[in-house]
Design a protein around this motif. Sequence first.
Motif, mmCIF file in Angstrom:
data_model
loop_
_atom_site.group_PDB
_atom_site.id
_atom_site.type_symbol
_atom_site.label_atom_id
_atom_site.label_comp_id
_atom_site.label_asym_id
_atom_site.label_seq_id
_atom_site.Cartn_x
_atom_site.Cartn_y
_atom_site.Cartn_z
ATOM 1 N N GLY A 115 0.806 -1.222 0.000
ATOM 2 C CA GLY A 115 0.000 0.000 0.000
ATOM 3 C C GLY A 115 0.834 1.265 0.000
ATOM 4 N N VAL A 116 1.921 1.262 0.756
ATOM 5 C CA VAL A 116 2.815 2.429 0.774
ATOM 6 C C VAL A 116 3.422 2.641 -0.610
ATOM 7 C CG1 VAL A 116 5.038 3.248 1.668
ATOM 8 C CG2 VAL A 116 3.311 2.376 3.234
ATOM 9 N N THR A 117 3.839 1.558 -1.242
ATOM 10 C CA THR A 117 4.447 1.663 -2.566
ATOM 11 C C THR A 117 3.430 2.105 -3.607
ATOM 12 O OG1 THR A 117 5.910 -0.131 -1.881
ATOM 13 C CG2 THR A 117 5.911 0.443 -4.200
ATOM 14 N N VAL A 118 2.231 1.546 -3.573
ATOM 15 C CA VAL A 118 1.189 1.954 -4.523
ATOM 16 C C VAL A 118 0.814 3.417 -4.298
ATOM 17 C CG1 VAL A 118 -1.261 1.632 -5.092
ATOM 18 C CG2 VAL A 118 0.262 -0.327 -5.000
ATOM 19 N N ALA A 119 0.739 3.834 -3.040
ATOM 20 C CA ALA A 119 0.408 5.238 -2.751
ATOM 21 C C ALA A 119 1.475 6.167 -3.321
ATOM 22 C CB ALA A 119 0.270 5.448 -1.248
ATOM 23 N N PHE A 120 2.746 5.790 -3.197
ATOM 24 C CA PHE A 120 3.819 6.599 -3.763
ATOM 25 C C PHE A 120 3.659 6.723 -5.278
ATOM 26 C CE2 PHE A 120 7.877 6.816 -5.989
ATOM 27 C CZ PHE A 120 8.406 7.977 -5.455
ATOM 28 N N TRP A 121 3.439 5.599 -5.961
ATOM 29 C CA TRP A 121 3.336 5.643 -7.421
ATOM 30 C C TRP A 121 2.070 6.348 -7.880
ATOM 31 C CZ3 TRP A 121 7.452 5.559 -9.994
ATOM 32 C CH2 TRP A 121 8.526 4.770 -9.618
ATOM 33 N N LEU A 122 0.973 6.233 -7.135
ATOM 34 C CA LEU A 122 -0.239 6.987 -7.493
ATOM 35 C C LEU A 122 -0.017 8.482 -7.322
ATOM 36 C CD1 LEU A 122 -3.176 4.858 -6.087
ATOM 37 C CD2 LEU A 122 -2.614 5.315 -8.472
ATOM 38 N N PHE A 123 0.653 8.866 -6.258
ATOM 39 C CA PHE A 123 0.984 10.272 -6.045
ATOM 40 C C PHE A 123 1.874 10.778 -7.178
ATOM 41 C CE2 PHE A 123 3.595 13.618 -4.048
ATOM 42 C CZ PHE A 123 2.577 14.495 -3.686
ATOM 43 N N PHE A 124 2.839 9.976 -7.566
ATOM 44 C CA PHE A 124 3.745 10.321 -8.662
ATOM 45 C C PHE A 124 2.978 10.450 -9.978
ATOM 46 C CE2 PHE A 124 7.032 9.271 -11.812
ATOM 47 C CZ PHE A 124 8.038 10.133 -11.411
ATOM 48 N N LEU A 125 2.049 9.532 -10.244
ATOM 49 C CA LEU A 125 1.248 9.561 -11.471
ATOM 50 C C LEU A 125 0.338 10.783 -11.506
ATOM 51 C CD1 LEU A 125 0.285 8.097 -14.079
ATOM 52 C CD2 LEU A 125 -1.446 7.016 -12.632
ATOM 53 N N ILE A 126 -0.315 11.074 -10.404
ATOM 54 C CA ILE A 126 -1.209 12.239 -10.353
ATOM 55 C C ILE A 126 -0.412 13.527 -10.527
ATOM 56 C CG2 ILE A 126 -2.733 13.569 -8.832
ATOM 57 C CD1 ILE A 126 -3.682 10.829 -7.721
ATOM 58 N N GLY A 127 0.744 13.608 -9.894
ATOM 59 C CA GLY A 127 1.597 14.789 -10.062
ATOM 60 C C GLY A 127 2.072 14.951 -11.489
ATOM 61 N N ASN A 128 2.344 13.845 -12.155
ATOM 62 C CA ASN A 128 2.779 13.907 -13.544
ATOM 63 C C ASN A 128 1.638 14.322 -14.474
ATOM 64 O OD1 ASN A 128 4.559 13.727 -15.653
ATOM 65 N ND2 ASN A 128 4.521 11.494 -15.766
#
Length: 133
Positions: A115-128
Amino acid sequence: MLVSVVGVVLAIVIVGVIVAIDRTRPDAPGPGPRHPLPAWSSFGFGLVSLVALAWPLLLSRTAPSGDEGEVTASNSQLLPMASISLSLVALALGVYALKRGDRHWSVWVGLVAGGVTVAFWLFFLIGNIVSPA
């Protein structure tokens, strides 16, 4: 973006194989969990995905600076793809284990790490998406 698509496809394949193996195995005897394979798989994949995320981040902090003060580090596409796919596998197998009635610590550690890893990548995707560079 292609890395994300490949990661998701790889995650679907891995989860499908593990669920197929789990469904063909007989129940384990005794009072413990009946199906330990999804729980321990979630645990393992969650921790590996967290390491695959943290390793390049740690290397970029310890890499020597370039001439302009920018940090130089190798930009491999394999670790982000592994981190994305393995974190999705950890989440899917953790949810599958919970639905099967397994509530042991290995399931929860796998769910949290994934969950921590998915949250990081979702945050990264939304920011992109919001602010492309």
